[in-house]
Every structure is written in structure tokens, then in C-alpha cells.
Scaffold this motif. Structure first.
Motif, PDB file in Angstrom:
ATOM      1  N   CYS A 178       0.825  -1.204   0.000  1.00  0.00           N
ATOM      2  CA  CYS A 178       0.000   0.000   0.000  1.00  0.00           C
ATOM      3  C   CYS A 178       0.862   1.259   0.000  1.00  0.00           C
ATOM      4  N   LYS A 179       1.899   1.263   0.833  1.00  0.00           N
ATOM      5  CA  LYS A 179       2.767   2.448   0.913  1.00  0.00           C
ATOM      6  C   LYS A 179       3.479   2.699  -0.403  1.00  0.00           C
ATOM      7  N   ILE A 180       3.849   1.631  -1.093  1.00  0.00           N
ATOM      8  CA  ILE A 180       4.507   1.794  -2.393  1.00  0.00           C
ATOM      9  C   ILE A 180       3.568   2.518  -3.360  1.00  0.00           C
ATOM     10  N   MET A 181       2.303   2.112  -3.387  1.00  0.00           N
ATOM     11  CA  MET A 181       1.354   2.755  -4.299  1.00  0.00           C
ATOM     12  C   MET A 181       1.066   4.197  -3.889  1.00  0.00           C
ATOM     13  N   VAL A 182       0.939   4.443  -2.587  1.00  0.00           N
ATOM     14  CA  VAL A 182       0.681   5.794  -2.096  1.00  0.00           C
ATOM     15  C   VAL A 182       1.835   6.730  -2.447  1.00  0.00           C
ATOM     16  N   GLU A 183       3.045   6.227  -2.334  1.00  0.00           N
ATOM     17  CA  GLU A 183       4.220   7.049  -2.627  1.00  0.00           C
ATOM     18  C   GLU A 183       4.439   7.240  -4.123  1.00  0.00           C
ATOM     19  N   THR A 184       3.845   6.364  -4.935  1.00  0.00           N
ATOM     20  CA  THR A 184       4.061   6.443  -6.382  1.00  0.00           C
ATOM     21  C   THR A 184       3.131   7.443  -7.044  1.00  0.00           C
ATOM     22  N   ASN A 185       1.867   7.477  -6.639  1.00  0.00           N
ATOM     23  CA  ASN A 185       0.859   8.320  -7.297  1.00  0.00           C
ATOM     24  C   ASN A 185       0.281   9.360  -6.350  1.00  0.00           C
ATOM     25  N   THR A 186      -0.389  10.361  -6.937  1.00  0.00           N
ATOM     26  CA  THR A 186      -1.107  11.353  -6.145  1.00  0.00           C
ATOM     27  C   THR A 186      -2.201  10.661  -5.330  1.00  0.00           C
ATOM     28  N   VAL A 187      -2.247  10.938  -4.057  1.00  0.00           N
ATOM     29  CA  VAL A 187      -3.260  10.329  -3.192  1.00  0.00           C
ATOM     30  C   VAL A 187      -4.619  10.961  -3.486  1.00  0.00           C
ATOM     31  N   GLN A 188      -5.628  10.122  -3.762  1.00  0.00           N
ATOM     32  CA  GLN A 188      -6.962  10.601  -4.104  1.00  0.00           C
ATOM     33  C   GLN A 188      -7.945  10.434  -2.953  1.00  0.00           C
ATOM     34  N   GLY A 189      -7.506   9.729  -1.919  1.00  0.00           N
ATOM     35  CA  GLY A 189      -8.365   9.475  -0.776  1.00  0.00           C
ATOM     36  C   GLY A 189      -7.634   8.608   0.216  1.00  0.00           C
ATOM     37  N   PRO A 190      -8.285   8.218   1.281  1.00  0.00           N
ATOM     38  CA  PRO A 190      -7.640   7.414   2.320  1.00  0.00           C
ATOM     39  C   PRO A 190      -7.302   6.005   1.830  1.00  0.00           C
ATOM     40  N   PRO A 191      -6.179   5.450   2.279  1.00  0.00           N
ATOM     41  CA  PRO A 191      -5.872   4.047   1.987  1.00  0.00           C
ATOM     42  C   PRO A 191      -6.858   3.132   2.691  1.00  0.00           C
ATOM     43  N   LEU A 192      -6.979   1.920   2.189  1.00  0.00           N
ATOM     44  CA  LEU A 192      -7.926   0.958   2.737  1.00  0.00           C
ATOM     45  C   LEU A 192      -7.225  -0.156   3.499  1.00  0.00           C
ATOM     46  N   ILE A 193      -5.970   0.089   3.861  1.00  0.00           N
ATOM     47  CA  ILE A 193      -5.174  -0.877   4.612  1.00  0.00           C
ATOM     48  C   ILE A 193      -4.806  -0.258   5.954  1.00  0.00           C
ATOM     49  N   ASP A 194      -5.209  -0.886   7.031  1.00  0.00           N
ATOM     50  CA  ASP A 194      -4.881  -0.389   8.372  1.00  0.00           C
ATOM     51  C   ASP A 194      -3.370  -0.395   8.569  1.00  0.00           C
ATOM     52  N   GLY A 195      -2.810   0.749   8.952  1.00  0.00           N
ATOM     53  CA  GLY A 195      -1.374   0.855   9.147  1.00  0.00           C
ATOM     54  C   GLY A 195      -0.661   1.497   7.981  1.00  0.00           C
ATOM     55  N   CYS A 196      -1.356   1.671   6.868  1.00  0.00           N
ATOM     56  CA  CYS A 196      -0.773   2.357   5.711  1.00  0.00           C
ATOM     57  C   CYS A 196      -1.078   3.843   5.855  1.00  0.00           C
ATOM     58  N   ASP A 197      -0.229   4.524   6.584  1.00  0.00           N
ATOM     59  CA  ASP A 197      -0.464   5.928   6.894  1.00  0.00           C
ATOM     60  C   ASP A 197      -0.151   6.818   5.696  1.00  0.00           C
ATOM     61  N   LEU A 198      -0.901   7.879   5.606  1.00  0.00           N
ATOM     62  CA  LEU A 198      -0.673   8.830   4.527  1.00  0.00           C
ATOM     63  C   LEU A 198       0.569   9.663   4.791  1.00  0.00           C
ATOM     64  N   PRO A 199       1.247  10.124   3.736  1.00  0.00           N
ATOM     65  CA  PRO A 199       2.370  11.043   3.931  1.00  0.00           C
ATOM     66  C   PRO A 199       1.905  12.324   4.619  1.00  0.00           C
ATOM     67  N   ALA A 200       2.828  13.011   5.230  1.00  0.00           N
ATOM     68  CA  ALA A 200       2.476  14.227   5.965  1.00  0.00           C
ATOM     69  C   ALA A 200       2.033  15.352   5.036  1.00  0.00           C
ATOM     70  N   ASP A 201       2.441  15.297   3.781  1.00  0.00           N
ATOM     71  CA  ASP A 201       2.181  16.410   2.866  1.00  0.00           C
ATOM     72  C   ASP A 201       1.016  16.164   1.916  1.00  0.00           C
ATOM     73  N   VAL A 202       0.042  15.331   2.320  1.00  0.00           N
ATOM     74  CA  VAL A 202      -1.105  15.108   1.436  1.00  0.00           C
ATOM     75  C   VAL A 202      -1.921  16.393   1.339  1.00  0.00           C
ATOM     76  N   PRO A 203      -2.633  16.589   0.234  1.00  0.00           N
ATOM     77  CA  PRO A 203      -3.462  17.789   0.081  1.00  0.00           C
ATOM     78  C   PRO A 203      -4.524  17.888   1.178  1.00  0.00           C
ATOM     79  N   PRO A 204      -4.897  19.113   1.559  1.00  0.00           N
ATOM     80  CA  PRO A 204      -5.913  19.291   2.602  1.00  0.00           C
ATOM     81  C   PRO A 204      -7.212  18.557   2.292  1.00  0.00           C
TER      82      PRO A 204
END
Length: 426
Positions: free
Chosen positions: A333-359
Motif C-alpha cells: 500500500c505504501k509503495i502505491m501511495v508514494e508512487t501516485n497522487t493520493v486521491q483518498g484514504p488508503p484501505l489498509i490499516d497501518g498504511c499511513d498517509l504522507p504528511a504532505d497530502v493535500p488538505p
């Protein structure tokens, strides 16, 4: 003598081949994905990371077309037994059309499933078994809003439709466009109806099942007709941009990002487009769920990401399951989050969003953190969605058709679609 020499040479060749072979059997997995650039980037990152961990496995990525052509490729390959070892496809009702219990490998026992969001599990489950793991983050349907306008006018995020309309009135008085609408791209006209599904589900919990079974209708369910009424409310109050009939999706993004408009009903995948086209305004855009009649039941309608599946015809099902398990893990999950623009919350518990996600993404998190504040969109829990909805919503949003008439017309459109799908009781 010549025959004996041939035997000796053959034996020597076999020994040399054995000596040159790797100590472990190598496996090559085929991986079918759609050709969206974000999909390709995420798949390549996942494959590279997995192959680094498991060098005896080679994964060959094969992009396919999207849309209807892509659907046909999936269905044809499954029907002919020629499906790749792992493939990416929609979750929800489109998955059910593949008859997963008859065509796919049961993935219920994967270790990664323990941390997968229950809402996602509900859209990859059939006959009590899980057949997929999420590929990417969730998206939401709701309202993008301009944070600067809200700050300048002293507005607070509304939970009820009455509060939303009161905010709109203040925006209109200030000289700004209250609600951007972009009917040149007709699909954008559907959001007030589609994003209202959480509110419909909260009032009529069995609507999806009854709707699929032809026991419930939009025109006969007041909570379902509400979405069409929202379109009428906004039109009749004169809250939209004057060029709403000719404006495009990108016009809507520009308006809400730059402060020309206060609101734009949209899916959260638009965050990626704003980041690309209006990066200097990304921090000025927030997001909230479509307001309801009751602040206590207000919540978020989700569009679930596609999932990874394994066909029963795979000759390497055990190795494929290990790769899919990796993709569904926190690391994957983290690999995918770090690769593309985050469009919403991840669906995996423990896969935290980066600190710089859009408001706008941060704005979605409270809905996920509170129990019962999210539900999958209707199209994920029912296979019935009439193709003419976007034309009908354009008519309502333009003041051409009344909500009650629109709901009846959509019910007829849905009936045709259900018959084409061969659903029982239609």
C-alpha cells in the motif's frame, strides 16, 4: 560407435544444463492491468519491489485498454481460460458479473486481508469468500470547496443541506459563483445524485438490495429522489456559473481552485488533476461529504478502487497469491501511495498517509475514523445503473425537467439496463 558417442555427448549436455540451472525453480507470472498511466506506474513499482524481495519470480506486466473494450478483454479471457495469472479489475457490481465463485481463486486466507477495510471487503466478497485485494486508495464523492472563500466569508463546513444552501446564499451575495457546474462534460452532472447515496442508505438501509430485486424505485422512494431535488434547488436559487451548459470539467476545477467558485460537486480523483494543472492552488481546496437533511447521519459515499484477482485457470496460483498478498500488505500500500497522487484514504490499516497530502484528502479522514460514516456508492453494491443518468441530471440541473419526472424516467432507463443484464424479477 557413432551411436555411443552421441549418447555420451547427450549425457554431458544434460549435466552441463543441470549445473547451469538455478538452485531454485524460477516462476514467471503474467500480470494484466489497464493502461492508465497511474495504474502502470503503481504496478511497475509493486513489481520492482516484489522481484527485489523474491528474485526467483519474474512478473511480466501487460497493459490493456480501458472502458468497454477492457471489460470485453477480461470477460473473454476468463471465458476461454486464457486469463493472466494476476489481473486488475473493478470491484463491486462489475466483479459480481464475472461470477467470482466460478472463475476466481478464494483469497480469504491471505494474511493481508486482516488489515483490509471492511467496506472494501464488502465489494470483493461473494458467497462469504473474498476474491480481491485493493489496488490504490479509496475515492469519495462530495463537494470540493475553496477554503479561502470560506475563511473570508466566515463560513463553516455544512453537514445539512439547509446549511449548505445558506452558505451558498452568502457566497452569491459576495459576488462569487456559489456552485460550479460543468454540463459540457455531462458525466459531471451526476454528482448530486450519486454522492447522495450515503444519505439514502442511512434512511433506507435495504435500498440497494430491493432496487436490484426490482422492489424499490427512485420515483417511489423519497430519499432516492432527493438527489434530483438537490440539482433543482441549486438551479432555482441561481447559484451556478452562467456558462454551466458550456463549461468543462477543467473549468470547474479551475473555478474552485482559484476562487472563482466556492463549491464544485466532484469525485476526489479531481485532486490529482488540480495538483497537475493548478499546483499553486492545491492547498486552497478542501472537501466535505454531500450534506443531508440530518447532521447526525451525514457521511461519505465512497468509490472503491479496483482489485487484484487470480483466475482459477492460473498454473501458478500459489506464487500469484504471494504477490497479491504483498500488494495488499501495508508495504504494498505504501509503495502505491508514494508512487501516485493520493486521491483518498488508503484501505489498509497501518498504511499511513504522507504528511504532505493535500488538505482535501485530510478532510476525508474523520469520516473513516468514525464508525458507520462511510458506505460504498450504489454502483458498488448493485449492478443496476442506467446509462442515461447523466443526460437526465443535465436536464434537471438546467431547469428543463422536474425531479419527480426525472426519477420516473431514470427508473425506466434502469429497467432497460436490468433486462440487458438478465437480472431476475425484471
Amino acid at each position: 560407435m557413432t551411436h555411443r558417442i552421441k549418447l555420451i555427448l547427450a549425457g554431458a549436455s544434460a549435466l552441463l544444463a543441470f549445473a547451469a540451472s538455478p538452485s531454485h525453480a524460477e516462476t514467471t507470472l503474467s500480470f494484466l492491468i489497464d493502461n492508465n498511466p497511474d495504474t502502470v506506474a503503481a504496478a511497475e513499482a509493486l513489481v520492482a519491489a516484489y522481484q527485489a524481495k523474491v528474485p526467483d519470480v519474474t512478473i511480466e506486466i501487460e497493459p490493456r485498454a480501458g472502458g468497454g473494450e477492457g471489460d470485453n478483454i477480461i470477460k473473454t479471457r476468463l471465458a476461454t481460460g486464457e486469463m493472466s495469472d494476476v489481473f486488475l479489475y473493478n470491484s463491486g457490481s462489475l466483479l459480481q458479473a464475472l461470477k467470482p465463485a466460478q472463475t476466481l481463486v478464494d483469497l480469504s486466507g491471505l494474511e493481508s486481508q486482516v488489515k483490509v477495510d471492511e467496506g472494501f471487503k464488502s465489494v470483493v466478497r461473494a458467497d462469504g469468500k473474498l476474491y480481491g485485494v485493493p489496488f490504490g486508495t479509496a475515492m469519495a464523492g462530495g463537494i470540493l470547496y475553496n477554503r479561502k472563500i470560506y475563511q473570508d466569508l466566515g463560513l463553516t463546513v455544512p453537514k445539512t443541506w439547509a446549511d449548505f444552501m445558506a452558505n451558498n446564499a452568502k457566497v452569491k451575495t459576495s459576488g462569487k459563483v456559489a456552485v460550479a457546474q460543468t454540463y459540457r462534460d455531462t458525466w459531471t452532472s451526476q454528482l448530486f445524485v450519486l454522492a447522495d447515496y450515503y444519505n439514502l442508505h442511512a434512511v433506507v438501509p435495504n435500498f440497494a438490495a430491493d432496487y436490484t430485486a426490482n422492489k424499490a424505485k427512485y420515483a417511489e422512494t423519497p430519499a432516492a429522489t432527493k438527489g434530483f431535488e438537490r440539482l433543482k434547488d441549486v438551479h432555482d436559487a441561481g447559484l451556478m456559473n452562467e456558462d454551466f451548459g458550456a463549461a468543462s470539467y477543467d473549468d470547474g476545477l479551475r473555478m474552485v481552485a482559484t476562487g472563482e467558485a466556492a463549491h464544485y460537486p466532484m469525485l476526489s480523483f479531481a485532486i490529482g488533476a488540480i495538483k497537475q494543472n493548478y499546483p499553486e492552488n492545491l492547498a486552497d481546496v478542501g472537501f466535505f461529504a454531500q450534506p443531508s437533511d440530518d447532521a447526525q447521519t451525514n457521511g461519505l459515499t465512497l468509490w472503491m478502487p479496483p482489485a487484484l484477482y487470480i483466475p482459477l485457470t492460473s498454473q501458478h496460483a500459489e506464487e500469484a497469491k504471494k504477490f497479491v498478498d504483498f500488494a495488499g500488505s501495508v508495504e504494498g500500500c505504501k509503495i502505491m501511495v508514494e508512487t501516485n497522487t493520493v486521491q483518498g484514504p488508503p484501505l489498509i490499516d497501518g498504511c499511513d498517509l504522507p504528511a504532505d497530502v493535500p488538505p482535501a484528502v485530510n478532510d476525508m479522514l474523520p469520516y473513516f475514523e468514525a464508525k458507520g460514516k462511510t458506505t460504498p456508492a450504489l454502483e458498488f453494491v448493485s449492478p443496476v445503473k442506467g446509462p442515461a443518468l447523466e443526460q437526465i441530471t443535465v436536464e434537471v440541473g438546467s431547469g428543463i425537467r422536474q425531479p419527480a419526472e426525472a426519477a420516473k424516467l431514470y427508473d425506466e432507463d434502469v429497467r432497460k439496463q436490468a433486462k440487458q443484464l438478465g437480472l431476475p424479477n425484471w
